[in-house]
Enzyme design. Structure first.
Site, mmCIF file in Angstrom:
data_model
loop_
_atom_site.group_PDB
_atom_site.id
_atom_site.type_symbol
_atom_site.label_atom_id
_atom_site.label_comp_id
_atom_site.label_asym_id
_atom_site.label_seq_id
_atom_site.Cartn_x
_atom_site.Cartn_y
_atom_site.Cartn_z
ATOM 1 N N GLY A 40 -103.183 -6.027 -31.718
ATOM 2 C CA GLY A 40 -104.021 -4.865 -31.372
ATOM 3 C C GLY A 40 -103.369 -3.909 -30.393
ATOM 4 N N GLY A 41 -102.282 -4.350 -29.736
ATOM 5 C CA GLY A 41 -101.536 -3.445 -28.864
ATOM 6 C C GLY A 41 -102.312 -2.983 -27.636
ATOM 7 N N VAL A 42 -101.784 -1.923 -27.020
ATOM 8 C CA VAL A 42 -102.405 -1.380 -25.802
ATOM 9 C C VAL A 42 -103.829 -0.924 -26.112
ATOM 10 C CG1 VAL A 42 -102.312 0.517 -24.128
ATOM 11 C CG2 VAL A 42 -100.219 -0.702 -24.733
ATOM 12 N N CYS A 43 -104.003 -0.233 -27.237
ATOM 13 C CA CYS A 43 -105.305 0.351 -27.580
ATOM 14 C C CYS A 43 -106.410 -0.702 -27.532
ATOM 15 C CB CYS A 43 -105.229 0.982 -28.964
ATOM 16 S SG CYS A 43 -106.829 1.530 -29.563
ATOM 17 N N LYS A 101 -113.364 2.156 -23.328
ATOM 18 C CA LYS A 101 -114.585 2.745 -23.901
ATOM 19 C C LYS A 101 -115.782 1.816 -23.716
ATOM 20 C CE LYS A 101 -112.067 5.446 -24.216
ATOM 21 N NZ LYS A 101 -110.634 5.693 -24.105
ATOM 22 N N ILE A 133 -106.630 9.402 -18.689
ATOM 23 C CA ILE A 133 -106.862 8.055 -18.143
ATOM 24 C C ILE A 133 -107.509 8.146 -16.763
ATOM 25 C CG2 ILE A 133 -105.720 5.951 -17.300
ATOM 26 C CD1 ILE A 133 -103.753 6.180 -19.583
ATOM 27 N N ARG A 187 -97.508 8.486 -19.774
ATOM 28 C CA ARG A 187 -96.935 7.255 -20.333
ATOM 29 C C ARG A 187 -95.509 7.516 -20.801
ATOM 30 N NH1 ARG A 187 -100.473 3.240 -21.026
ATOM 31 N NH2 ARG A 187 -99.196 2.226 -22.599
ATOM 32 N N HIS A 213 -131.386 19.111 -38.743
ATOM 33 C CA HIS A 213 -131.998 19.563 -37.490
ATOM 34 C C HIS A 213 -133.029 18.532 -37.040
ATOM 35 C CE1 HIS A 213 -133.752 22.278 -34.529
ATOM 36 N NE2 HIS A 213 -134.948 21.935 -34.991
#
Ligand code: NAI
Length: 475
Positions: A42-45, A54, A186, A274, A446
Site C-alpha cells: 500500500g506504500g506511503v499513501c 484522511k 501536509i 517530498r 437539487h
C-alpha cells in the site's frame, strides 16, 4: 522464491502506483513479481499518508460539525478524546485495506517479495530479503518506489518530537504547542488534525500565501477557518533554526520580511515537500536518466531511457499524488505488455482534505496570469446554495474557467465541504472537452453542492436564475 529468478515483469514498490501496475500486468497475462521493502503493501499513501491522515481528518471534521450544530439547537457535552481508540480506529482502516491489497495480489497470483531492490544492470536486480540477497533478472521492470519527506538543515537529530508526516500520524504524543513548518498540503491537513486533538498549532510558510499551488481566492475560506483554529499563521517567513531546549521543547528562529524572532514550541512538524527515493535504487548501474531535481526522466509511455525499464508516480516528478501514480502505473503495465497505451490524461486534480476542502483541476487563474493564457470565468458563491446553507458552508465557492473563443472548460476550483468529491465532475468535463452550455444545461439534482458547478457555468453563460447580476446583464 529461488535465489536466482527470472521474471517477465518486476515492479519495485507496492504503493498505489506499483500495485496497480502489478495487478494490471497480471490481468494481461504476465508473470509478475512485486517487490516491497515495507512489511505491508500500500506504500506511503495507505500506510502513512493519504488514508490514515484522511481517517484523522474525518474525526476532525466531525468534531467541528458537532460544534456547528449548536447553532441549530443541538449541542453535545464537551468533546472527550481517547487517543488510544483514535489510533485503533485509524490502524484498523489501514489494516483492512492492507489485507484487501494482499488478497487482490493472491487472487491474481502476483508474487510478492518483501525486500529492498537495487539495480545491478539494465536487466538485473539484487533484492535484499533480511540477511539474504536474491538475484532477479527481468524482461521488463517498473520502478514505483515513491518519495520520502524532505527536510530543512539544522534540525535536532534523533528527536521524536521533530515530526514528519509519517511520525505525526503515529499520534505518539499530542503536544501542547505544535509548530508546523510549511503551509502546504501536509502541514495544513495535519495541523488541523492536531488542533482538533487539542494542540495549539502555529504555521510558518516561506511563501506569501498558504497552499501556493491553488488560487488565493479559493484558499481564503480555508485560511479564515484555520485562523479561528490555529494560534498563528505566518506567511513570508522562514524557519532558520530549531534548537532543542533542556525541557524537551524547542526554540525556533523565524525570519520574517521585517523581523527575526524566536518562539518556543513543544514539538515541530516538518512539511516542506517530498523528495524522490532515487538514492535507494543504485540507478548508476543502469543507463536511466535522472533530471536535476532527482526525478527519473520518462516519456509518455512511462519508459525511461532504458526501453525495458519504466518508472511511475512520485519518482518521476510532480504532482506527487496517488491518483497520478495509479494512472501512470496502468499505462506502464499496458505498454510493457504490448498494449497500446500512453499517459495522455489532460488533467490531474489536486485536493487538500482540510475542513473546508480545497480542490482544483486544470488551469488556475494564477497560472493563466503567469503564462498569459486568455480565459473568462463563472463563479458561484455558495451563500446562494440551499444545500451549502444547510451545511453551514456559505463561505464556499465554485469557480470555472473557460476559453473565451471555444467556451470550453479550461479549469475549475472548489472550496467547501466535499470539494474533493465535487471536482471529479470538472475532471470529466475537461477530459470530454465540455463547454459552458454542456455544463449549465446538464440537469443537476437539487438541493446538492454539485449544482454549484452547473450554476458557475450558468453565471458565465448569463442564464443563472439563482443569482441576479445586473452588471453582467441578463439574457
Ligand atoms: P508542499 O509542497 O505542499 O508544501 C510545502 C511548503 O513548505 C511550501 O509551501 C514551501 O514554500 C514551504 N517551505 C519550504 N521550506 C520552508 C521553510 N524553511 N520555512 C517555512 N516554509 C517552508 O509539500 P507537503 O505539504 O510537504 O506535501 C508533499 C507532497 O505530498 C506534495 O507534493 C503533495 O502534493 C503530496 N500530498 C498530497 C496530499 C493530498 O493530495 N491531499 C496530502 C499530503 C501530501
Amino acid at each position: 522464491m529461488e535465489k536466482n529468478t527470472h521474471v517477465d515483469l518486476v515492479v519495485i514498490g507496492a504503493g498505489p502506483g506499483g500495485y496497480a501496475a502489478a495487478f494490471r500486468a497480471a490481468d494481461l497475462g504476465k508473470d509478475v513479481l512485486l517487490v516491497e521493502k515495507d512489511e505491508t503493501l500500500g506504500g506511503v499513501c495507505l500506510n502513512r499518508g493519504c488514508i490514515p491522515s484522511k481517517a484523522l481528518l474525518h474525526i476532525s471534521k466531525a468534531i467541528s460539525e458537532t460544534k456547528d450544530l449548536s447553532m441549530a439547537g443541538v449541542s453535545f457535552d464537551k468533546v472527550k478524546i481517547d487517543i488510544q481508540k483514535v489510533k485503533k480506529y485509524k490502524d484498523r482502516i489501514v489494516s483492512q485495506l492492507n489485507k484487501g491489497i494482499s488478497s487482490l495480489a493472491n487472487a491474481r497470483k502476483v508474487n510478492v517479495l518483501k525486500g529492498q531492490a537495487k539495480f545491478k544492470s539494465n536487466t538485473e536486480l539484487t533484492i535484499r530479503v533480511g540477511k539474504e540477497a536474491k538475484k532477479v533478472t527481468f524482461e521488463k521492470c517498473i520502478i514505483a518506489s515513491g518519495s520520502t519527506a524532505a527536510t530543512i538543515p539544522g534540525l535536532p537529530k534523533n528527536n521524536d518530537k521533530v515530526l514528519t508526516s509519517r511520525t505525526a500520524l503515529e499520534l505518539k504524543h499530542i503536544p501542547k504547542r505544535l509548530l508546523v513548518i510549511g503551509g502546504g498540503v501536509i502541514g495544513l491537513e495535519l495541523g488541523q488534525v492536531y488542533s482538533s486533538l487539542g494542540s495549539e498549532v502555529s504555521v510558518v510558510e516561506y511563501l506569501p500565501g498558504l497552499i501556493p499551488g491553488a488560487d488565493p481566492d479559493m484558499v481564503k475560506p480555508l485560511q479564515k477557518k484555520l485562523e479561528s483554529q490555529f494560534k498563528t499563521i505566518k506567511v513570508s517567513t522562514k524557519v532558520t533554526k530549531v534548537e532543542s531546549n533542556s525541557d524537551g521543547g524547542f526554540t525556533v528562529s523565524l525570519e520574517g520580511q521585517e523581523k527575526t524572532e524566536t518562539k518556543k514550541f513543544d514539538s515541530v512538524l516538518i512539511s516542506v515537500g517530498r523528495k524522490p527515493n532515487t538514492d535507494l535504487l543504485n540507478l548508476s548501474a543502469t543507463d536511466i536518466d535522472i533530471n536535476e531535481k532527482g526525478f527519473i526522466v520518462v516519456d509518455v509511455y512511462q519508459r525511461t531511457k532504458v526501453k525495458n525499464i519504466f518508472a511511475i508516480g512520485d519518482i518521476t516528478g510532480n504532482p506527487m499524488l496517488a491518483h497520478k501514480a495509479t494512472h501512470e502505473g496502468k499505462v506502464a503495465a499496458e505498454v510493457s505488455c504490448g498494449v497500446s497505451s500512453a499517459m495522455d490524461a489532460r488533467v490531474i486534480p489536486s485536493v487538500v482534505y482540510t475542513n473546508p476542502e480545497v480542490a482544483w483541476v486544470g488551469l488556475t487563474e494564477k497560472e493563466a496570469k503567469e503564462k498569459g493564457v486568455k480565459y473568462e470565468k463563472g463563479e458561484f458563491p455558495w451563500a446562494a446554495s440551499g444545500k451549502a446553507i444547510i451545511l453551514n458552508a456559505e463561505q464556499g465557492k465554485t469557480k470555472v474557467l473557460f476559453d473565451p473563443e471555444s467556451k470550453k472548460i479550461l479549469g475549475a476550483a472548489i472550496v467547501g465541504p466535499s470539494a474533493g468529491d465535487l471536482i471529479s465532475e470538472a475532471c470529466l468535463a475537461i477530459e470530454m472537452g465540455a463547454d459552458a452550455e454542456d455544463i449549465g444545461l446538464t440537469v443537476h439534482p437539487h438541493p446538492t453542492l454539485g449544482e454549484t458547478f452547473a450554476a458557475a457555468a450558468e453565471v458565465y453563460t448569463k442564464t443563472i436564475t439563482d443569482l441576479y447580476i445586473p452588471s453582467k446583464g441578463v439574457k
